[in-house]
Each structure stands twice: as structure tokens, then as C-alpha cells.
Design a protein around this motif. Structure first.
Motif, PDB file in Angstrom:
ATOM      1  N   GLY A  29       4.663   4.742  15.417  1.00 11.76           N
ATOM      2  CA  GLY A  29       5.291   4.666  16.613  1.00 11.76           C
ATOM      3  C   GLY A  29       4.446   5.682  17.729  1.00 11.76           C
ATOM      4  N   LYS A  30       3.654   6.442  17.359  1.00 14.48           N
ATOM      5  CA  LYS A  30       2.867   7.291  18.136  1.00 14.48           C
ATOM      6  C   LYS A  30       1.571   6.667  18.809  1.00 14.48           C
ATOM      7  N   CYS A  31       1.226   7.389  20.239  1.00 20.46           N
ATOM      8  CA  CYS A  31       0.087   7.012  20.804  1.00 20.46           C
ATOM      9  C   CYS A  31      -0.824   8.189  20.794  1.00 20.46           C
ATOM     10  N   PHE A  32      -1.875   8.235  20.471  1.00 17.86           N
ATOM     11  CA  PHE A  32      -2.873   9.625  20.413  1.00 17.86           C
ATOM     12  C   PHE A  32      -3.977   9.480  21.384  1.00 17.86           C
ATOM     13  N   ILE A  33      -4.265  10.376  22.010  1.00 17.74           N
ATOM     14  CA  ILE A  33      -5.630  10.651  22.804  1.00 17.74           C
ATOM     15  C   ILE A  33      -6.642  11.058  21.677  1.00 17.74           C
TER      16      ILE A  33
ATOM     17  N   ALA B   3       8.948  -0.041  15.376  1.00 15.95           N
ATOM     18  CA  ALA B   3      10.127  -0.282  15.276  1.00 15.95           C
ATOM     19  C   ALA B   3      10.906  -1.093  14.173  1.00 15.95           C
ATOM     20  N   GLU B   4      10.165  -2.609  14.303  1.00 12.53           N
ATOM     21  CA  GLU B   4      10.392  -3.662  13.487  1.00 12.53           C
ATOM     22  C   GLU B   4      10.238  -3.389  11.967  1.00 12.53           C
ATOM     23  N   TYR B   5       9.177  -2.428  11.510  1.00 12.69           N
ATOM     24  CA  TYR B   5       8.787  -2.409  10.403  1.00 12.69           C
ATOM     25  C   TYR B   5       9.257  -0.770  10.118  1.00 12.69           C
ATOM     26  N   ALA B   6      10.129  -0.165  10.594  1.00 11.17           N
ATOM     27  CA  ALA B   6      10.168   1.317  10.460  1.00 11.17           C
ATOM     28  C   ALA B   6      10.494   1.588   8.875  1.00 11.17           C
ATOM     29  N   ASP B   7      10.860   0.826   8.250  1.00 14.88           N
ATOM     30  CA  ASP B   7      11.312   0.920   6.591  1.00 14.88           C
ATOM     31  C   ASP B   7      10.398   0.421   5.850  1.00 14.88           C
ATOM     32  N   ALA B   8       9.228  -0.228   6.359  1.00 13.20           N
ATOM     33  CA  ALA B   8       8.389  -0.607   5.342  1.00 13.20           C
ATOM     34  C   ALA B   8       7.108   0.164   4.933  1.00 13.20           C
ATOM     35  N   GLY B   9       7.286   1.638   5.448  1.00 13.93           N
ATOM     36  CA  GLY B   9       6.124   2.363   4.944  1.00 13.93           C
ATOM     37  C   GLY B   9       4.876   2.234   5.611  1.00 13.93           C
ATOM     38  N   ILE B  10       4.842   1.630   6.822  1.00 15.22           N
ATOM     39  CA  ILE B  10       3.497   1.562   7.565  1.00 15.22           C
ATOM     40  C   ILE B  10       3.547   2.167   8.537  1.00 15.22           C
ATOM     41  N   GLY B  11       2.464   2.941   8.921  1.00 16.82           N
ATOM     42  CA  GLY B  11       2.245   3.765   9.872  1.00 16.82           C
ATOM     43  C   GLY B  11       1.447   2.956  11.303  1.00 16.82           C
TER      44      GLY B  11
ATOM     45  N   ALA C 244     -11.330  11.017  14.907  1.00 17.42           N
ATOM     46  CA  ALA C 244     -10.011  11.157  15.353  1.00 17.42           C
ATOM     47  C   ALA C 244      -9.393  10.037  14.471  1.00 17.42           C
ATOM     48  N   ALA C 245      -9.894   8.867  14.352  1.00 12.59           N
ATOM     49  CA  ALA C 245      -8.930   7.836  13.512  1.00 12.59           C
ATOM     50  C   ALA C 245      -8.897   8.316  12.032  1.00 12.59           C
ATOM     51  N   VAL C 246      -9.994   9.024  11.826  1.00 10.52           N
ATOM     52  CA  VAL C 246      -9.904   9.668  10.233  1.00 10.52           C
ATOM     53  C   VAL C 246      -8.677  10.502  10.183  1.00 10.52           C
ATOM     54  N   ALA C 247      -8.663  11.469  11.140  1.00 12.47           N
ATOM     55  CA  ALA C 247      -7.665  12.402  11.052  1.00 12.47           C
ATOM     56  C   ALA C 247      -5.993  11.797  11.126  1.00 12.47           C
ATOM     57  N   ILE C 248      -6.139  10.770  11.890  1.00 14.20           N
ATOM     58  CA  ILE C 248      -4.732   9.878  12.029  1.00 14.20           C
ATOM     59  C   ILE C 248      -4.445   9.344  10.544  1.00 14.20           C
ATOM     60  N   LEU C 249      -5.631   8.743   9.966  1.00 11.82           N
ATOM     61  CA  LEU C 249      -5.429   7.744   8.767  1.00 11.82           C
ATOM     62  C   LEU C 249      -5.049   8.810   7.585  1.00 11.82           C
ATOM     63  N   SER C 250      -5.544  10.069   7.847  1.00 14.90           N
ATOM     64  CA  SER C 250      -5.403  10.810   6.802  1.00 14.90           C
ATOM     65  C   SER C 250      -3.774  11.561   6.585  1.00 14.90           C
ATOM     66  N   ARG C 251      -2.893  11.195   7.620  1.00 11.66           N
ATOM     67  CA  ARG C 251      -1.593  11.580   7.586  1.00 11.66           C
ATOM     68  C   ARG C 251      -0.757  10.604   6.869  1.00 11.66           C
ATOM     69  N   PRO C 252       0.432  11.000   6.391  1.00 17.13           N
ATOM     70  CA  PRO C 252       1.471  10.099   5.631  1.00 17.13           C
ATOM     71  C   PRO C 252       1.760   9.183   6.975  1.00 17.13           C
ATOM     72  N   SER C 253       1.933   7.805   6.770  1.00 16.80           N
ATOM     73  CA  SER C 253       2.285   6.625   7.713  1.00 16.80           C
ATOM     74  C   SER C 253       3.341   7.190   8.402  1.00 16.80           C
TER      75      SER C 253
ATOM     76  N   SER D  78       0.786  -1.081  -0.121  1.00 16.73           N
ATOM     77  CA  SER D  78       0.094   0.040  -0.046  1.00 16.73           C
ATOM     78  C   SER D  78       0.760   1.118  -0.105  1.00 16.73           C
ATOM     79  N   PRO D  79       0.273   2.460  -1.013  1.00 14.42           N
ATOM     80  CA  PRO D  79       1.129   3.459  -0.860  1.00 14.42           C
ATOM     81  C   PRO D  79       1.117   4.255   0.491  1.00 14.42           C
ATOM     82  N   ASN D  80       0.121   4.172   1.268  1.00 12.60           N
ATOM     83  CA  ASN D  80       0.256   4.955   2.558  1.00 12.60           C
ATOM     84  C   ASN D  80      -0.676   3.918   3.692  1.00 12.60           C
ATOM     85  N   ALA D  81       0.324   2.684   4.228  1.00 11.70           N
ATOM     86  CA  ALA D  81      -0.488   1.828   5.100  1.00 11.70           C
ATOM     87  C   ALA D  81      -0.445   2.259   6.402  1.00 11.70           C
TER      88      ALA D  81
END
Length: 274
Positions: A239-243, A180-188, A225-234, A139-142
């Protein structure tokens, strides 16, 4: 929100509540949604089924597929991923929403409740994410968003319900570990947690529910809130935790009045007073 056009979400436990709110939020911007949930027939105390949830997704503007299954079972999880690939060509987003809660004191907690929380919360999160990874890599923005709290090591929360805390922090640690494990895989890999009680079936079925419901926010706040997060580049969220309110504020949404909860909403578990 054109970023959701032709993007496909797989949501666990999405027949009602927060999972459905996230599905509807994405669907309202044109997303495809595969819902994995056990409720295929109406339940006397729980609103909706996986089939009515799909109807809601399509009414919101998305495309939906229902998969009746248990997130604890590897074969059911694989069926959900296969359905996403068959119907929509792949998987772009995983929402680890399915969760069980029991806050009994340790000496009163039944072993079967311990097993249930570990199996749904930790095993289910592991199984769904693992099965989706080969497709997320394409995926281009997983994104993988997990409904789990920031790590709050306050003795209050550690001692309040150690087993439930273990299961939810386990979900958080999996997300942080995969980041951390998939830091280079383009997955957020990110986590999302509500600031306050959310008006779900869990609250509605609890003792003294009338006051709790009046001081709970609508599940839509978690969907937005999920839509806001998922709209951003991965890479921005990996590695972030959001309220929820923090994710909305970052998107420019600070007026929370439409979500209800009154002037003094109840702070959720793991959230300290500011």
C-alpha cells in the motif's frame, strides 16, 4: 541479497530502460526473470530487443526467458505467466512497467492515443497482475511493484496532461486498491516513481534531448530502488508509493553521484520541488 535466489520476476516492457534496469538489478542477485515485450527485432530508434535483454539478464547473473507479446492482450500475458511457471516453478514478483505517454493538450490529443494509454497503462497492469495472482499467493514473499506516481492532486499536475495523468493515477489506484483487497494474502503491492528524469529512449527521442539527457539519471537508480523495495518483507511495503531516492535512503543509500544527472537534474512529472 540472498532473498532473490530462486525468486522469479515477470516484467512487462522489459526490453530496455527502467524495466530492464529492474530486471538487471534483481538478476545481479540471482533472480529468474521473464520479460514480456513486443520488440523482437531491432528498432531504428529504440535500443535492444526482448532477446538482447534476456542475454543481459543472464550476463548479470540471473536466468532469463523472453516472451514476445503485447501486455494489452490477455493471451500474451498468460503466456508470460505460463513461461514463468514452466521454466521456474512459479511467480514471486510482478513488475508493471509497460507504459505509454502522450502529453498533448486535450483538444489536440488523438482518440487513438487516449486508447493506447488506457490499454497499456491500466488494462496491461490489470491483466498481468490478475494472471499472476494465483501464483503470487503461493510465494513466501510476493510483491507487485507498479511504475506509477504517488497521488499528487495539485491543480498543476491535474491540468498539465489530464489524460496521461488519468492513466498513471489509474495504475496507482489499482495498486492501492489491490493492497487493500489482498491485505491478508501476503502480497506487497507498491508503486515506484523516479524523482528526476531517467535517461531512457523517451528522453533521447524528445526535442532538445541533449540537455535533457545530461540532466537525467541513469535507469540503474530505479533498478536499485526496486531491489531495495523487493528485498523487504511484503507487509512492510504493501500500500505504499515510493520515490526512488526515498526507497534508496531507507536502505542506507544517500550518495546518488554514480547515477549521473549533474548538479541540477530535471524533476520528473508529478514530483514537486521540495
Amino acid at each position: 541479497m540472498s532473498t532473490f535466489t530462486d525468486r522469479t520476476l515477470v516484467v512487462s516492457g522489459g526490453s530496455r530502460g527502467i524495466g530492464l534496469a529492474i530486471a538487471l538489478g534483481a538478476a545481479s542477485h540471482g533472480a529468474n526473470v521473464v520479460l514480456l515485450a513486443k520488440t523482437s527485432e531491432p528498432h531504428p530508434r529504440l535500443p535492444g530487443t526482448v532477446h538482447t535483454a534476456v542475454a543481459d539478464v543472464e550476463a548479470a547473473g540471473g536466468k532469463g526467458v523472453a516472451v514476445v507479446g503485447d501486455v494489452r492482450k490477455e493471451e500474451d500475458v498468460q503466456r508470460a505467466i505460463d513461461a514463468a511457471v514452466e521454466h521456474f516453478g512459479g511467480v514471486d514478483i510482478v513488475v508493471n512497467n509497460a507504459s505509454a505517454i502522450a502529453t498533448d493538450p486535450t483538444e489536440e490529443l488523438a482518440a487513438k492515443k487516449f486508447d493506447l494509454m488506457m490499454d497499456i497503462n491500466i488494462r496491461g497492469t490489470f491483466l498481468l497482475t490478475k494472471a499472476a495472482l494465483p501464483h503470487l499467493r503461493k510465494s513466501p514473499n510476493a510483491h507487485v511493484i507498479t511504475l506509477a506516481p504517488p497521488m499528487n492532486m495539485s491543480p498543476h499536475w491535474l491540468g498539465a496532461h489530464p489524460v496521461y495523468t488519468l492513466s498513471k493515477y489509474g495504475m496507482t489506484l489499482l495498486s492501492l486498491g489491490w493492497a487493500a483487497e489482498y491485505a491478508d494474502a501476503g502480497i506487497g503491492f507498491s508503486c515506484l516513481w523516479p524523482e528526476t528524469y531517467i535517461a531512457t529512449a523517451a528522453v533521447a527521442n524528445a526535442p532538445g534531448f541533449q540537455e535533457s539527457l545530461a540532466r537525467s539519471r541513469d535507469p540503474k537508480i530505479m533498478g536499485d530502488a526496486a531491489v531495495a523495495i523487493l528485498s523487504r518483507p511484503s507487509a512492510d511495503v504493501n500500500g505504499k508509493c515510493f520515490i526512488d531516492v526515498e526507497a534508496l535512503a531507507a536502505a542506507g543509500i544517500t550518495d546518488l553521484s554514480s547515477y549521473g544527472g549533474g548538479d541540477d537534474p530535471i524533476l520528473d512529472i508529478f514530483v514537486d520541488k521540495s
